[in-house]
Design an enzyme around this catalytic site. Structure first.
Site, PDB file in Angstrom:
ATOM      1  CG  ASP A 203      -0.052   0.038   2.524  1.00  0.00           C
ATOM      2  OD1 ASP A 203      -0.262   1.004   3.213  1.00  0.00           O
ATOM      3  OD2 ASP A 203       0.643  -0.869   2.837  1.00  0.00           O
ATOM      4  CG  HIS A 515      -1.140  -7.502  -1.759  1.00  0.00           C
ATOM      5  ND1 HIS A 515      -2.673  -7.550  -2.134  1.00  0.00           N
ATOM      6  CD2 HIS A 515      -1.402  -6.254  -0.759  1.00  0.00           C
ATOM      7  CE1 HIS A 515      -3.569  -6.484  -1.612  1.00  0.00           C
ATOM      8  NE2 HIS A 515      -2.507  -5.824  -0.849  1.00  0.00           N
ATOM      9  CG  ASP A 560       2.961 -15.700  -7.511  1.00  0.00           C
ATOM     10  OD1 ASP A 560       2.844 -14.441  -7.155  1.00  0.00           O
ATOM     11  OD2 ASP A 560       3.794 -15.711  -8.582  1.00  0.00           O
ATOM     12  CD  GLU A 569       1.047  -5.997   1.965  1.00  0.00           C
ATOM     13  OE1 GLU A 569       0.790  -4.633   1.971  1.00  0.00           O
ATOM     14  OE2 GLU A 569       0.273  -6.398   2.862  1.00  0.00           O
TER      15      GLU A 569
END
Length: 589
Positions: A203, A515, A560, A569
């Site tokens: 993020d 991710h 994956d 992530e």
């Protein structure tokens, strides 16, 4: 990171049948050069005529250093193996497979191919009659240099508040991001400049607690293995006669300095938007309001620790920066002295970004005291540490930093250091290192991991266990420590039940769908290289993991998939722990 703490992957199964001609009667001596090896005269005897890839032969997919212990792990029970030169197809070693332990974390019964005798540089693979061949791997002393640089450069790709230009970022370039003033959550009429730092994970949030640990890992790696780090990793600061690892750490710490409240000395917990942007959002397209969350004990203490650490390490490299760090560290400590009651952090009801909450600040404050004492020699910091430090697992992650505190105190050469306390910590540190070494010896894949440790971010557990072992080797030289740490590296690079390299851009069976928003949103076919993903998470903490991995063993709980945030992530502080290990492996360059 977006959701904090775990990891997972699909089990690859199946075997392949192949035939091969008769083997040489004895292995080739590894001290014979490739040009003069006697095997070359017996190609007809040793040429492998049929071989297909088997996912049940597990190797470090990068390879092994020349004089290192070299072991492949084979799922199942077989009798003989060969090591084959990939270029010539000639078997250069034939040996017996040994052992038949049951690996508790994967459920596999395995055997071992020890090919440590081979010390000739080259590309090889393991071949087993009735099973197939392994991925190719190198034997060379420089096999870890590129990945060490790449994992360091991955942090550059996480830089916030600056444009990543094609000159340095290539196909992963993007315009500058998150440069607007951020609003204080408790009073949105006030705005401050907190631009810079690293996007924490997949993020775009920036969090003081993990950023402090990331920077500390980089500084510690440089302090212990300075010869491993160069000024040539192609970041904007390359060529300034300062190792790039210190330039990268400084970039992160400069942002941390902006997160300190100038009046009180306390440090804001994080700056994020209220929620996460869509996975296909590039950093420069994320234009939601950035909110600065309230001051917390953990953010302030971690900040005080890493800035004190930086003041010492940059003292002769960048004295002005070092002095600024020390002043900021002392001011943060003053806040801690005035706010003795624990000030925790919980996400407000309208904020859904990463929390990095904690129930205690004891280990963080002890770390701050240890680093400030080591940097200044001031007795009040020493007194606080001696009176309050408790051995709490020697954590080297974001939630438990007691290991960083222990390292700071054990290696302190400041007058007034309590030697009895330091010796007590050292004894406990070595005892835990012995436990890790014993765990690695018992594990089927030789990794120092208990089956209960495959939780969110399990690959960080692998890496920090290796860190602990390498620190132990600095306290008391013992080959079992360094070898077990190397075995942790082999696990991360494919010698695991899934045959999965957990580092993007490296290995034969690579992570392709982490991710990680930039990797999902950019136009490149490959993800940003050099990131360690979280790894197997037996708790199955996202919908993909729950639907695809139910019933798998702990070590198999990885997939994956871009939507498996609990297993796939990335995080900057995971990378810094791996960078430390690679610092050791590259310390001879």
């Amino acid at each position: 990171m977006s959701w904090k703490n775990t990891i997972i992957s699909l089990t690859l199964t199946g075997s392949f049948i192949f035939t091969m001609s008769s083997c040489a009667s004895k292995p080739v001596s590894s001290d014979v050069s490739e040009e003069t090896t006697p095997v070359a005269a017996n190609v007809s005897k040793n040429l492998i005529t049929e071989n297909e890839l088997s996912d049940e032969i597990h190797v470090d997919q990068l390879g092994y250093k020349l004089l290192a212990k070299k072991i492949a792990v084979i799922k199942g029970q077989y009798k003989k193996f060969q090591v084959v030169d990939s270029k010539t197809g000639v078997a250069v070693l034939t040996g017996d497979l040994t052992g038949n332990p049951k690996d508790e974390s994967s459920g596999d019964t395995v055997c071992y191919a020890d090919f440590s005798k081979i010390t000739v540089p080259g590309k090889y693979f393991i071949s087993i009659s009735g099973l197939g061949k392994s991925y190719d791997f190198l034997i060379d002393d420089n096999i870890y240099t590129k990945i060490g640089d790449a994992m360091q450069k991955a942090l550059y790709y996480q830089r916030c508040g600056t444009a990543l230009t094609t000159e340095f970022a290539g196909e992963y370039s993007h315009a500058d991001c998150h440069k607007a003033l951020a609003k204080l959550y408790n009073d949105e009429t006030k705005e401050i400049d907190v631009s810079g730092g690293w996007h924490d994970a997949g993020d775009y949030g920036r969090y003081v607690v993990p950023a402090s640990v990331t920077a500390a890992g980089l500084l510690l790696a440089y302090e212990i293995y300075p010869q491993a780090f160069t000024d040539t990793t192609r970041i904007p600061e390359s060529g300034n006669n300062i190792p790039d690892v210190l330039d990268e750490a400084k970039y992160g710490i400069q942002w941390l300095l902006k997160m300190q409240d100038s009046e009180s000395g306390g440090v804001y917990h994080k700056v994020t938007s209220r929620g996460f942007p869509e996975m296909t959002t590039m950093p420069d397209k994320d234009v939601d309001d950035q909110l600065v969350m309230p001051i917390s004990t953990n953010a302030t203490a971690d900040f005080a620790a890493v800035t004190a650490m930086a003041s010492r390490i940059y003292m002769t490299i960048d004295p002005v920066f070092a002095q600024n760090c020390l002043q900021a560290s002392r001011k943060a400590w003053e806040w801690l002295e005035k706010n003795k009651d624990f000030v925790g952090f919980k996400n407000p009801s309208d904020v859904a970004s990463g929390e990095y909450g904690d129930s205690s600040g004891k280990d963080e404050k002890a770390w701050a005291a240890a680093e400030l004492f080591r940097a200044t020699g001031v007795e009040k910091y020493n007194e606080y540490f001696v009176d309050n430090y408790q051995v709490e697992g020697f954590g080297l992650g974001w939630q438990n930093v007691s290991g960083f505190a222990a390292i700071a105190y054990m290696f302190s050469d400041v007058s007034g250091t309590d030697q009895e306390k330091a010796d007590e910590i050292k004894k406990s540190w070595l005892a835990k290192a012995d436990m890790f070494a014993s765990t690695g010896q018992k594990d089927g894949y030789l990794v120092a991991m208990h089956k209960m440790e495959y939780n969110w971010g399990s690959n960080m557990n692998v890496a920090t266990h290796a860190m602990h072992l390498l620190i132990a080797d600095r306290l008391k030289t013992d080959e079992k420590y360094t070898r077990t740490a190397e075995d942790c590296t082999h696990y991360l690079l494919g010698r695991n039940t899934l045959n999965q390299s957990y580092i993007t851009g490296f290995g034969s069976n690579q992570v392709n769908k982490p991710h990680h928003r930039p990797s999902a949103a950019d136009l490149s076919l490959k993800p940003v290289p050099g990131f360690m993903v979280g790894g197997p998470d037996s708790a199955l903490e996202d919908d993909v993991a729950k639907s695809k991995l139910s019933g798998k063993s702990p070590a198999e709980c990885y997939i994956d998939d871009v939507n498996s945030f609990s297993t796939n992530e990335v995080a900057t502080y995971w990378n810094s722990s791996a960078i430390f290990i690679l610092g050791y492996l590259n310390s001879n360059r």
